[in-house]
Write a protein that holds these residues in place. Sequence first.
Motif, PDB file in Angstrom:
ATOM      1  N   THR A   1       7.112  -2.467  -1.673  1.00 60.46           N
ATOM      2  CA  THR A   1       7.903  -3.035  -0.579  1.00 60.46           C
ATOM      3  C   THR A   1       8.908  -2.015  -0.064  1.00 60.46           C
ATOM      4  O   THR A   1       9.081  -1.860   1.163  1.00 60.46           O
ATOM      5  CB  THR A   1       8.641  -4.291  -1.058  1.00 60.46           C
ATOM      6  N   ALA A   2       9.573  -1.322  -0.966  1.00 62.54           N
ATOM      7  CA  ALA A   2      10.534  -0.308  -0.547  1.00 62.54           C
ATOM      8  C   ALA A   2       9.843   0.798   0.238  1.00 62.54           C
ATOM      9  O   ALA A   2      10.404   1.325   1.218  1.00 62.54           O
ATOM     10  CB  ALA A   2      11.261   0.255  -1.766  1.00 62.54           C
ATOM     11  N   ARG A   3       8.636   1.158  -0.162  1.00 65.07           N
ATOM     12  CA  ARG A   3       7.905   2.205   0.571  1.00 65.07           C
ATOM     13  C   ARG A   3       7.578   1.760   1.985  1.00 65.07           C
ATOM     14  O   ARG A   3       7.769   2.510   2.957  1.00 65.07           O
ATOM     15  CB  ARG A   3       6.616   2.552  -0.183  1.00 65.07           C
ATOM     16  N   LEU A   4       7.087   0.497   2.137  1.00 68.19           N
ATOM     17  CA  LEU A   4       6.768  -0.009   3.466  1.00 68.19           C
ATOM     18  C   LEU A   4       8.015  -0.076   4.348  1.00 68.19           C
ATOM     19  O   LEU A   4       7.981   0.271   5.533  1.00 68.19           O
ATOM     20  CB  LEU A   4       6.118  -1.389   3.357  1.00 68.19           C
ATOM     21  N   MET A   5       9.129  -0.526   3.761  1.00 66.07           N
ATOM     22  CA  MET A   5      10.363  -0.592   4.539  1.00 66.07           C
ATOM     23  C   MET A   5      10.828   0.799   4.924  1.00 66.07           C
ATOM     24  O   MET A   5      11.293   1.014   6.063  1.00 66.07           O
ATOM     25  CB  MET A   5      11.445  -1.335   3.764  1.00 66.07           C
TER      26      MET A   5
END
Length: 754
Positions: free
Chosen positions: A620-624
């Motif tokens: 999720t952090a990567r996508l954000m």
Amino acid sequence: MTGPLLLGVRHHGPGSARAVRRALDEAGPAAVLIEGPPEADALVPLAAEPDMRPPVALLAHVVDEPGKSAFWPFAEFSPEWVAIRWALEHGAPVRFIDLPAAHSLALRDGETPDDEERDEDSVRLDPLGVLAETAGYDDAERWWEDVVEHREGDAFAALGEAMGALRESYGDGGHRRDLVREAHMRLQIRAARREFGSGHEVAVVCGAWHVPALSEKTTVAADRALLKGLPKAKVDMTWVPWTHRRLARASGYGAGIESPGWYGHLFGAPDRPVERWLTKVAGLLRAEDRIVSSAHVIEAVRLAETLAAMRGRPLAGLTETIDAVRAVLCEGSDVPLALIHDRLVVGDDLGEVPQSAPAVPLQRDLTKQQRSLRLKPAALEKELDLDLRGDTDAARSRLLHRLRLLGIAWGEPARFARGSTGTFRESWRLRWEPELSVRVAEAGVWGTTVLAAATAKAEADAIGASALADVTALAEHCLLAGLADALPTVMRVLADRAALDADVGHLAQALPALVRALRYGDVRGTDTAALAGVAAGLAERVFVGLPPACAGLDADAAAELRGHVDGVHGAVALLEDAGLRDRWRAVLRTLAGRDSVAGVIRGRCARILLDEGELTDDDTARLMGLALSPGTPPAEAAAWIEGFVGGGSGGGLLLVHDERLLALVDGWLTGVSGDAFTDVLPLLRRTFSAYEPGVRRSLGELVRRGPGGPGSASTGGGLPPGFAAELDPARADAVIPVVRLLLGVGASAGGGDG
């Protein structure tokens, strides 16, 4: 006296009603003629039935077009009703002499044949308003009370003279069709006098406005000329229940009164009307848990009488009693006064008509079901909670849903379920309005019973539906209404439309209603195998077509498709098909990682995957991080944030708990240029303003401290306020008694075993 006894009245006026009764007792006419449609002559004997209780109304409707209808209402204090009852008690014939409904309904869309063009600024005269203004009153109701309601003796002569002066000054007063009506009434009066004799053997009860015209000397030929060439329609007529609330509107006779409850009290009170009225008010306020004593009532009576004397009125009227109630019983507040106006001044009385009254077969079947299910129509809105596991409540639900499908809005659903998955409970708001009798007559073309009519209507609606979503909604309605015979037709149309419709938005919009229909079918024990197959095929087509449909969208189209994504996700979660759920998650992953997809959709898909456990915190952090990278246009990045943490998704709590995600958002926002910030600010305000105040406050504290500041979880320096490294059993156990109380299992047990 050589003419008939003309009793000019105010429709629905208690003073006129009492005067009519006195005049009829004194004259003892051989026949009573009443302003009203002649088609109702055969229905007059029903007024003597013990089951007939006003307010009621005569309903006339065109046989081929039931929606083209008219009402003639009667209250207990209507002079016409008093005249009918007097005639039935004394064995005198009753004739209605107004223009037949066959003509008046045919004329509804036009004017009389010889009607001339009228100036745009011409108005329809309000006779009572003009007389009140002439007498120095600013309120026609108050003037009427002073000159009629509060004075002894009959006012027929005075009213007739006043109306004659008005007719001389204003002519027809903008009521051009009245000339035709009055011509017909004069012909009927002549015919009655030939039949029953001259003198006072014939009494005529009509609106005071018509008295000058009915006493006018005209020829038979002239009156017949006015009636020549009138269009005519085939009509049916019956008695229907009416309400005091509908009497308060300017309908029927056009004599809408503002206070039917008050007028009913004046007519029915044998003596001391003010004291009796204020006692009613006290009873209502006590029922609402307000402190009202007999001393309050006594003081209010004194104040009302004093106000009447100061204002030069013969007796205390509604204005004085309301002022006294406000000052003494309501302590100056208009809040309880509004309740008094609604319940007593207007009122919710609903009349009753006998079973022997003519009715369309559909109405008879509806009445039978209402009795068997103990669902009595009432004018006062009430809540009805149903448990669909019980046979009676399930049958009530089916009846209400069938009526809604037929356009008979007796019940409106207050809520169907918690969330959107459906439960065993339904809640309805029921309120019977007189106009629903017309809707029942209109629906009679579909069948003679509620079930048959709803089935035929559902089949016709399915065939004529223009959108796929309309057909799926109809399938859902058929299951709610228990229309098993209509389902094959609806399902055939649904399969045909789904096969031909290539618009992914239409398919995605149709799927949730179809899946809800499956759920409702399960609740009601309905066979939904055919629906399950169509729903699965529809879902597969959505999965294939959604990714390409989400590319190259403007903001409005992206927001619409984002809503469809939510709807499809909720629908797939309800389908008991693991394979479909896996394929849907694959579609969400594709949408979340594809740059060509609109930011709001990518953000929403990422959030769904995170909530489903399909994305780790690192993913999720990567996508954000990718969505908020410097190369992403600020507007697109703000749209991604809106999709991820906006729209009531609970994103605020997610940011509170996951400081990494908050740090990414904070870092992106502080790096946006001034010009770009002005562009994205409205979207960000919409996203974050939807959060609860407590969530916004926590986010503000975290941002003020900074993700790398003292006590930050992301730097290992501690935890946010209110959080600990491990569970505190003592603090957790403290909430167990409250939870037990909320769940209804008692709060006395210890918390340690929770």
